[in-house]
Design a protein around this motif. Sequence first.
Motif, PDB file in Angstrom:
ATOM      1  N   ASP A 128       0.854  -1.186   0.000  1.00 31.05           N
ATOM      2  CA  ASP A 128       0.000   0.000   0.000  1.00 31.05           C
ATOM      3  C   ASP A 128       0.891   1.238   0.000  1.00 31.05           C
ATOM      4  O   ASP A 128       1.955   1.236   0.623  1.00 31.05           O
ATOM      5  CB  ASP A 128      -0.951   0.037   1.202  1.00 31.05           C
ATOM      6  CG  ASP A 128      -2.246   0.776   0.863  1.00 31.05           C
ATOM      7  OD1 ASP A 128      -2.180   1.997   0.594  1.00 31.05           O
ATOM      8  OD2 ASP A 128      -3.300   0.134   0.837  1.00 31.05           O
ATOM      9  N   ARG A 129       0.440   2.257  -0.717  1.00 30.15           N
ATOM     10  CA  ARG A 129       1.190   3.523  -0.721  1.00 30.15           C
ATOM     11  C   ARG A 129       0.815   4.388   0.476  1.00 30.15           C
ATOM     12  O   ARG A 129       1.486   5.380   0.754  1.00 30.15           O
ATOM     13  CB  ARG A 129       0.932   4.291  -2.021  1.00 30.15           C
ATOM     14  CG  ARG A 129      -0.515   4.688  -2.238  1.00 30.15           C
ATOM     15  CD  ARG A 129      -0.670   5.658  -3.397  1.00 30.15           C
ATOM     16  NE  ARG A 129      -0.538   5.008  -4.684  1.00 30.15           N
ATOM     17  CZ  ARG A 129      -0.643   5.651  -5.856  1.00 30.15           C
ATOM     18  NH1 ARG A 129      -0.868   6.946  -5.885  1.00 30.15           N
ATOM     19  NH2 ARG A 129      -0.522   5.015  -6.981  1.00 30.15           N
ATOM     20  N   ASP A 130      -0.254   4.005   1.165  1.00 32.43           N
ATOM     21  CA  ASP A 130      -0.779   4.770   2.298  1.00 32.43           C
ATOM     22  C   ASP A 130      -0.201   4.198   3.595  1.00 32.43           C
ATOM     23  O   ASP A 130      -0.516   3.072   3.977  1.00 32.43           O
ATOM     24  CB  ASP A 130      -2.307   4.671   2.288  1.00 32.43           C
ATOM     25  CG  ASP A 130      -2.967   5.552   3.343  1.00 32.43           C
ATOM     26  OD1 ASP A 130      -2.305   5.877   4.355  1.00 32.43           O
ATOM     27  OD2 ASP A 130      -4.141   5.901   3.165  1.00 32.43           O
ATOM     28  N   THR A 131       0.634   4.974   4.272  1.00 29.74           N
ATOM     29  CA  THR A 131       1.286   4.475   5.486  1.00 29.74           C
ATOM     30  C   THR A 131       0.278   4.220   6.606  1.00 29.74           C
ATOM     31  O   THR A 131       0.471   3.307   7.412  1.00 29.74           O
ATOM     32  CB  THR A 131       2.356   5.474   5.966  1.00 29.74           C
ATOM     33  OG1 THR A 131       1.770   6.778   6.101  1.00 29.74           O
ATOM     34  CG2 THR A 131       3.508   5.557   4.975  1.00 29.74           C
ATOM     35  N   HIS A 172       5.624  -0.742   2.042  1.00 28.42           N
ATOM     36  CA  HIS A 172       5.175   0.586   1.622  1.00 28.42           C
ATOM     37  C   HIS A 172       5.619   0.783   0.173  1.00 28.42           C
ATOM     38  O   HIS A 172       6.788   1.051  -0.106  1.00 28.42           O
ATOM     39  CB  HIS A 172       5.796   1.662   2.523  1.00 28.42           C
ATOM     40  CG  HIS A 172       5.394   3.052   2.162  1.00 28.42           C
ATOM     41  ND1 HIS A 172       6.256   4.123   2.225  1.00 28.42           N
ATOM     42  CD2 HIS A 172       4.205   3.556   1.728  1.00 28.42           C
ATOM     43  CE1 HIS A 172       5.626   5.225   1.848  1.00 28.42           C
ATOM     44  NE2 HIS A 172       4.384   4.894   1.543  1.00 28.42           N
ATOM     45  N   VAL A 211       3.931   1.533  -4.139  1.00 30.25           N
ATOM     46  CA  VAL A 211       2.839   1.674  -5.095  1.00 30.25           C
ATOM     47  C   VAL A 211       2.795   0.392  -5.923  1.00 30.25           C
ATOM     48  O   VAL A 211       3.810  -0.257  -6.128  1.00 30.25           O
ATOM     49  CB  VAL A 211       3.068   2.901  -6.002  1.00 30.25           C
ATOM     50  CG1 VAL A 211       1.869   3.150  -6.906  1.00 30.25           C
ATOM     51  CG2 VAL A 211       3.349   4.135  -5.154  1.00 30.25           C
ATOM     52  N   ARG A 233      -3.594  13.042  -1.468  1.00 28.35           N
ATOM     53  CA  ARG A 233      -2.514  12.077  -1.739  1.00 28.35           C
ATOM     54  C   ARG A 233      -2.780  10.788  -0.974  1.00 28.35           C
ATOM     55  O   ARG A 233      -3.022  10.812   0.238  1.00 28.35           O
ATOM     56  CB  ARG A 233      -1.164  12.642  -1.306  1.00 28.35           C
ATOM     57  CG  ARG A 233      -0.644  13.781  -2.156  1.00 28.35           C
ATOM     58  CD  ARG A 233       0.594  14.388  -1.545  1.00 28.35           C
ATOM     59  NE  ARG A 233       0.319  14.926  -0.201  1.00 28.35           N
ATOM     60  CZ  ARG A 233       1.256  15.276   0.676  1.00 28.35           C
ATOM     61  NH1 ARG A 233       2.539  15.171   0.356  1.00 28.35           N
ATOM     62  NH2 ARG A 233       0.915  15.758   1.857  1.00 28.35           N
ATOM     63  N   ASP A 236      -0.411   8.578  -0.676  1.00 27.89           N
ATOM     64  CA  ASP A 236       0.850   8.501   0.056  1.00 27.89           C
ATOM     65  C   ASP A 236       1.218   9.911   0.479  1.00 27.89           C
ATOM     66  O   ASP A 236       1.687  10.720  -0.321  1.00 27.89           O
ATOM     67  CB  ASP A 236       1.948   7.915  -0.842  1.00 27.89           C
ATOM     68  CG  ASP A 236       3.290   7.788  -0.125  1.00 27.89           C
ATOM     69  OD1 ASP A 236       3.413   8.292   1.019  1.00 27.89           O
ATOM     70  OD2 ASP A 236       4.211   7.191  -0.702  1.00 27.89           O
ATOM     71  N   THR A 259       3.595  10.930   2.145  1.00 24.76           N
ATOM     72  CA  THR A 259       5.029  11.170   2.336  1.00 24.76           C
ATOM     73  C   THR A 259       5.680  11.789   1.100  1.00 24.76           C
ATOM     74  O   THR A 259       6.847  12.158   1.128  1.00 24.76           O
ATOM     75  CB  THR A 259       5.765   9.858   2.666  1.00 24.76           C
ATOM     76  OG1 THR A 259       5.762   8.994   1.515  1.00 24.76           O
ATOM     77  CG2 THR A 259       5.137   9.154   3.858  1.00 24.76           C
ATOM     78  N   ASN A 266      -2.668  11.195  -7.759  1.00 17.90           N
ATOM     79  CA  ASN A 266      -2.059   9.897  -7.459  1.00 17.90           C
ATOM     80  C   ASN A 266      -1.587   9.135  -8.699  1.00 17.90           C
ATOM     81  O   ASN A 266      -1.096   8.010  -8.576  1.00 17.90           O
ATOM     82  CB  ASN A 266      -3.056   9.044  -6.668  1.00 17.90           C
ATOM     83  CG  ASN A 266      -3.352   9.657  -5.318  1.00 17.90           C
ATOM     84  OD1 ASN A 266      -2.515   9.673  -4.421  1.00 17.90           O
ATOM     85  ND2 ASN A 266      -4.554  10.219  -5.157  1.00 17.90           N
TER      86      ASN A 266
END
Length: 338
Positions: free
Chosen positions: A77-80, A101, A103, A151, A153, A155, A239
Amino acid sequence: MGDHAGGSTGEDDRGTAVPDASGHVPVLLDRVLELAAPAVERVTGRAPVHLDATLGMGGHAEAMLDAHPNLRLIGLDRDTTALERSARRLARFGDRVALVHAVYDEITGVLDRLGVPALDSALFDLGVSSPQLDEADRGFAYSYDAPLDMRMDRTRGRTAADVVNDYPPADLARILREYGEERFAQRIAAAIVRERAKAPFDSTARLADLVRTAIPAATRRTGGNPAKRTFQALRIEVNGELETWSRALPAALDALPVGGRVVVLSYHSLEDRITKRVLAAQAADTTPPGLPVPLPEHQPRFRLLTRGAELPSETETTTNPRAGSVRLRAAERVREAT
């Protein structure tokens, strides 16, 4: 990404997924499990490997791990925030789970780093997840005020505010038209440009209000919130969802051996179009026309497991309204690449 409904699942005594206490079940859970099972169960002599490329809240992943006790799961997942929540949810499975972590177009590199030569099954649950929609500060939703971020992600990368404030008018209109299928893209883009000259956009409420006033009054009275299409378009742009998906699906297919399967849940016609095109190309006989027999090296590499795109049942959409737009496609590798 993934788990548009969020929440944990249980099973009733018929093996059918039922909601947890929060009332949520991951989208098309039973069908996903049914389609992935043959690819996992055919494996002997080692642990089968399942990729959940859009881990989200981990609902599909948890169900796969429960259904197949020797399964090894790789979750991306790109979402922490999603990764942290899924790590807690899947902790009971110990070293059967590897969460990364990343994409989902980074599949090849992730597998190399983990020392995994091939996948047996892969799931993509595309689009925005329930937590992302439900948490005000993420800026995905037009129903309450929040920073204009969007976003997945947080970060890295540009925000929705960057797009709205910096893109030229023609690019804004193109994004709204192509990604949001917005009829009034030109009018909305022109209104954004006028208003950002007075003060930059930084909140979802101001943008949603502008969209509402930019489109004709008659249109505002039908079809739900008029900002929906604009917010969708901005999210896809921020995204890089369509470009990423165009790279990710071929990478996943390349990682599957004969008998391996991929399942895709799409929520947008453009995502589904990419899925359909890529899978159709892999399932086609490319023998040049006019030859008396098909050439072995031109035979299909995959077979389609669904007739067109499968739609959710009425029961599914009643219990989980966010499943309303889902389109499911799946395929199985039948021949090694030459």
